[in-house]
Write an enzyme that holds these catalytic residues in place. Sequence first.
Site, PDB file in Angstrom:
ATOM      1  N   ARG A  11      69.663  43.921  10.397  1.00 28.93           N
ATOM      2  CA  ARG A  11      68.896  42.994  11.315  1.00 28.93           C
ATOM      3  C   ARG A  11      70.020  42.378  12.011  1.00 28.93           C
ATOM      4  O   ARG A  11      70.809  41.618  11.674  1.00 28.93           O
ATOM      5  CB  ARG A  11      68.021  41.998  10.706  1.00 28.93           C
ATOM      6  N   ARG A  49      54.683  45.827   4.522  1.00 27.02           N
ATOM      7  CA  ARG A  49      56.034  46.088   4.743  1.00 27.02           C
ATOM      8  C   ARG A  49      56.768  46.714   3.317  1.00 27.02           C
ATOM      9  O   ARG A  49      57.612  47.750   3.685  1.00 27.02           O
ATOM     10  CB  ARG A  49      57.059  44.815   4.994  1.00 27.02           C
ATOM     11  N   ASP A  71      52.386  38.077  18.169  1.00 20.00           N
ATOM     12  CA  ASP A  71      53.759  37.717  17.556  1.00 20.00           C
ATOM     13  C   ASP A  71      54.128  36.362  18.322  1.00 20.00           C
ATOM     14  O   ASP A  71      53.542  35.834  19.170  1.00 20.00           O
ATOM     15  CB  ASP A  71      54.461  38.947  18.054  1.00 20.00           C
ATOM     16  N   GLN A 122      58.483  47.354  11.160  1.00 19.24           N
ATOM     17  CA  GLN A 122      57.298  46.655  11.192  1.00 19.24           C
ATOM     18  C   GLN A 122      56.228  47.300  11.628  1.00 19.24           C
ATOM     19  O   GLN A 122      55.110  47.405  11.213  1.00 19.24           O
ATOM     20  CB  GLN A 122      57.240  45.482  12.149  1.00 19.24           C
ATOM     21  N   CYS A 138      52.775  39.894  12.791  1.00 22.44           N
ATOM     22  CA  CYS A 138      53.915  40.421  12.166  1.00 22.44           C
ATOM     23  C   CYS A 138      54.554  39.423  11.214  1.00 22.44           C
ATOM     24  O   CYS A 138      55.315  39.391  10.281  1.00 22.44           O
ATOM     25  CB  CYS A 138      55.004  40.890  13.118  1.00 22.44           C
ATOM     26  N   HIS A 163      61.546  46.939  16.519  1.00 17.94           N
ATOM     27  CA  HIS A 163      61.149  46.573  15.094  1.00 17.94           C
ATOM     28  C   HIS A 163      60.549  47.722  14.305  1.00 17.94           C
ATOM     29  O   HIS A 163      59.321  47.348  14.029  1.00 17.94           O
ATOM     30  CB  HIS A 163      60.346  44.891  14.925  1.00 17.94           C
TER      31      HIS A 163
HETATM   32  N1   CP Z   1      58.105  40.405  10.092  1.00 14.92           N
HETATM   33  C1   CP Z   1      59.286  40.256   9.643  1.00 14.92           C
HETATM   34  O1   CP Z   1      60.102  41.194  10.143  1.00 14.92           O
HETATM   35  O2   CP Z   1      59.319  39.006   9.220  1.00 14.92           O
HETATM   36  P1   CP Z   1      60.549  38.387   8.662  1.00 14.92           P
HETATM   37  O3   CP Z   1      61.449  37.941   9.727  1.00 14.92           O
HETATM   38  O4   CP Z   1      60.355  37.447   7.597  1.00 14.92           O
HETATM   39  O5   CP Z   1      61.716  39.410   8.088  1.00 14.92           O
HETATM   40  N1  NVA Z   2      59.491  38.735  17.767  1.00 14.37           N
HETATM   41  C1  NVA Z   2      60.075  38.004  16.517  1.00 14.37           C
HETATM   42  C2  NVA Z   2      59.827  38.889  15.554  1.00 14.37           C
HETATM   43  C3  NVA Z   2      60.034  38.483  14.321  1.00 14.37           C
HETATM   44  C4  NVA Z   2      59.689  39.127  12.906  1.00 14.37           C
HETATM   45  C5  NVA Z   2      61.612  37.661  16.539  1.00 14.37           C
HETATM   46  O1  NVA Z   2      62.308  38.483  17.171  1.00 14.37           O
HETATM   47  O2  NVA Z   2      61.836  36.598  16.319  1.00 14.37           O
END
Ligand code: CP
Ligand code: NVA
Length: 298
Positions: free
Chosen positions: A101, A285, A219, A131, A257, A128
Site C-alpha cells: 500500500r 475482503r 467513498d 477492494q 469501502c 484499489h
Molecule cells: N477499504 C480499505 O482498504 O480499508 P483499510 O484502509 O482499512 O485497509
Molecule cells: N479513497 C480512500 C480509500 C481508503 C480505503 C483513500 O485513498 O484514503
Amino acid sequence: MNFLNIDDLTREQLEDVLTRASDLKERTARGKTADTMDGQTLAMLFEKPSTRTRVSFETGATQLGGHAIFLGPEDIHLGHGEPVKDTARALSRYVDVIMARVYDHADVVELGAYSTVPVVNGLTDDAHPCQTLADLLTIKERFDGFDDVTVAWVGDGNNVCQSFVIGAALVGLDLVVATPEEYGVDDAVLDRAAELGNRPEITTDPEEAVSSVDVVYTDVWVSMGEESERAEKLDAFSQAGFQITDDLLGDRALMHCLPAHRGEEVTDAALESENSIVWEQAENRLHAQKGLLTYLLA
Ligand code: CP
Ligand code: NVA
C-alpha cells in the site's frame, strides 16, 4: 503475475478468483482452512494506515496455512533508505508474495517490475483492485450475478472508484458515476472501460445517478494523503449534494469501502440503516484476497 490493476486479470481469470473466494468462504464458514500457503510468507508493505487490508491479508495468509509480515513506513527502507527496486529484489529472495500500500502508483509498478514473486496492489493513489474484488463478490452474492443489477458511484472519482469502473466494465456491470466536475475519473480509466465494452454513464448530479439503480456506492471525500485539500474538497462535495442521506439512498443498497467519515460523504443513519451492506463488503475482503492468493500462488 502481479495484481496491480483490476484488469491485470481477464474476465475469465477474475471469475476464477471470485469462484475461489466463494469456495474458500464456504470452507471457512465450516471452520476448515486450506494449505495453499503452507510454509509460504506474504510481506505486507504499508506507507499509509489500514484496518481492513492489513488484517484481512494477514488473517487470510494464516487461514491458508502461511505467514504474513507487517512492514510499516518506519520499519523498512522503502521510499527513503533505498530505491524501490532494491527492496523488490531483496524481498523476492525471502518471501513468496508481496502486498504493498503506497502513495505513488509508479512505486507498485516498480516493485512489480523488479520482484520475482507476485506483487499485489493494496491501494495506491490511483487504484484499489483488491477492494474491487470484494465489491464484485458482494454484488455477485447479493444479486446472483451481474446481469440484473445497476450501481451508482456517488463521490470522489479516485482510486477505489477507478478500479471499480474497470472491474464493472470487465464483468459487464451497469454503472453510473457521479462526481463533481473537478474530481472525476481519469480519462485513461474511462477509455479503458470503453475498450472493455462498458464505459459508465458519467454525471455531476447525484440524484440523477441514483434514480434508477439498485446499489449506491461511495467513498471518503478526503483520501489518505489529501489532508491539505480537506476544506476545499468538503466544500465542493457537500455543496453539490454528494452526501448519502436516507433520502438520497431510498431503498437502494449502500456500499462503502470504509473507513467511513460519518457526517461527510455519508450520514450515520444511512450507514447504520438496513440498506447498508458495508459489513458484508468488508468481510468479503478476506475471502476475495484468499481467492486471489490461491490464484497467484497456484
Ligand atoms: N477499504 C480499505 O482498504 O480499508 P483499510 O484502509 O482499512 O485497509
Ligand atoms: N479513497 C480512500 C480509500 C481508503 C480505503 C483513500 O485513498 O484514503
